[in-house]
Design an enzyme around this catalytic site. Sequence first.
Site, mmCIF file in Angstrom:
data_model
loop_
_atom_site.group_PDB
_atom_site.id
_atom_site.type_symbol
_atom_site.label_atom_id
_atom_site.label_comp_id
_atom_site.label_asym_id
_atom_site.label_seq_id
_atom_site.Cartn_x
_atom_site.Cartn_y
_atom_site.Cartn_z
ATOM 1 N N THR A 64 41.541 23.029 24.268
ATOM 2 C CA THR A 64 40.931 24.074 23.429
ATOM 3 C C THR A 64 40.673 23.541 22.021
ATOM 4 O O THR A 64 39.614 23.794 21.427
ATOM 5 C CB THR A 64 41.841 25.315 23.371
ATOM 6 O OG1 THR A 64 41.966 25.831 24.692
ATOM 7 C CG2 THR A 64 41.269 26.407 22.483
ATOM 8 N N GLU A 68 49.640 31.033 20.491
ATOM 9 C CA GLU A 68 48.289 30.461 20.561
ATOM 10 C C GLU A 68 48.071 29.448 19.440
ATOM 11 O O GLU A 68 47.407 28.432 19.626
ATOM 12 C CB GLU A 68 47.232 31.567 20.468
ATOM 13 C CG GLU A 68 47.134 32.449 21.692
ATOM 14 C CD GLU A 68 46.590 31.714 22.903
ATOM 15 O OE1 GLU A 68 47.164 30.665 23.273
ATOM 16 O OE2 GLU A 68 45.632 32.192 23.513
#
Length: 307
Positions: free
Chosen positions: A180, A128
């Site tokens: 994101t 991530e």
Amino acid sequence: MKNIKIKVPATVANLVCGFDILGMAIHQPYDEMELRITDQSGIMIRHTDDFNLPEEPSENVAGVVLQKMIEELDLKNGFEVIIHKNIKPGSGLGSSAASAAGAAFGANALLGNPLSKDQLVHFAMFGEELASGVRHADNIAPIIYGGIALVKSSCPVDIIPLNSPDLFTVAVHPQVEVKTSDARQILRKSILLKDAVEQWGNIAGLIAGIEKNDFNLIGRSLHDIIIEPVRSILIPQFDIIKRESLKLGALGGGISGSGPSVFMLTEKEETAHQIARMMKEKYDETGIESFVYVSRINPAGIQIIEN
Ligand code: HSE
């Protein structure tokens, strides 16, 4: 065990008010990954999809997770990974988390399961970090634990698996790009205490509703006064889709992860399909292609399908 094939579900992070601390696994869409442990060192990654993701291990989400495992666990062997990706990158449905969690879970299974679930979350978060610049666990935790998971803390990792109410989810993925990292960049760095009080009331209410199967309380708690007002401007048709979904009987919903996908929770499957049709129509009207997924909450999370 030398080979393993796994099914890795999409996830809805944040669950509206729980920014970075709540996430839910769903059944559709999902990735499949094949992993093999090799006697010689080194990592090989191959994608069979058309998303053009980097296969160089240091630039690949699964690659960096495996590299971290090799280093921290002092492994002498290597791994080969084939990724059949269906969860579109940049969809807000946990595409990078699926590759990261799949790599950690698959490698652990091939090693004879020496690691705890929280340790898998620890390793998967390095993927991530590569994808979004931040080690957040709200997509990874529900993949590893299944159902709905609360990230009580990501450092040290402390995940609390929650109840999986018998609800349906409908998620629409309009084909617009929201990164994101960009969607995090635009957020305010500080908030007013009165807003924080309202938000944590909603988070606590949502968790109580989930644990008690109290659908009315879940609906009353699905409000985000901090993140959604800022991020929703990046998502075409957001307000109308949310308003019409509530009119059609959704308990509530909002942005899935950092968007652009939008999700709703419903009690009845039929309501979810009605909302799915409405969502598709709204995007068709504006000429934006979209994909819609109706599914139950997925209590199992990541699964081995062949070994
Ligand atoms: N909690 C993260 C965010 C999820 O909202 O930025 C990203 O998928």
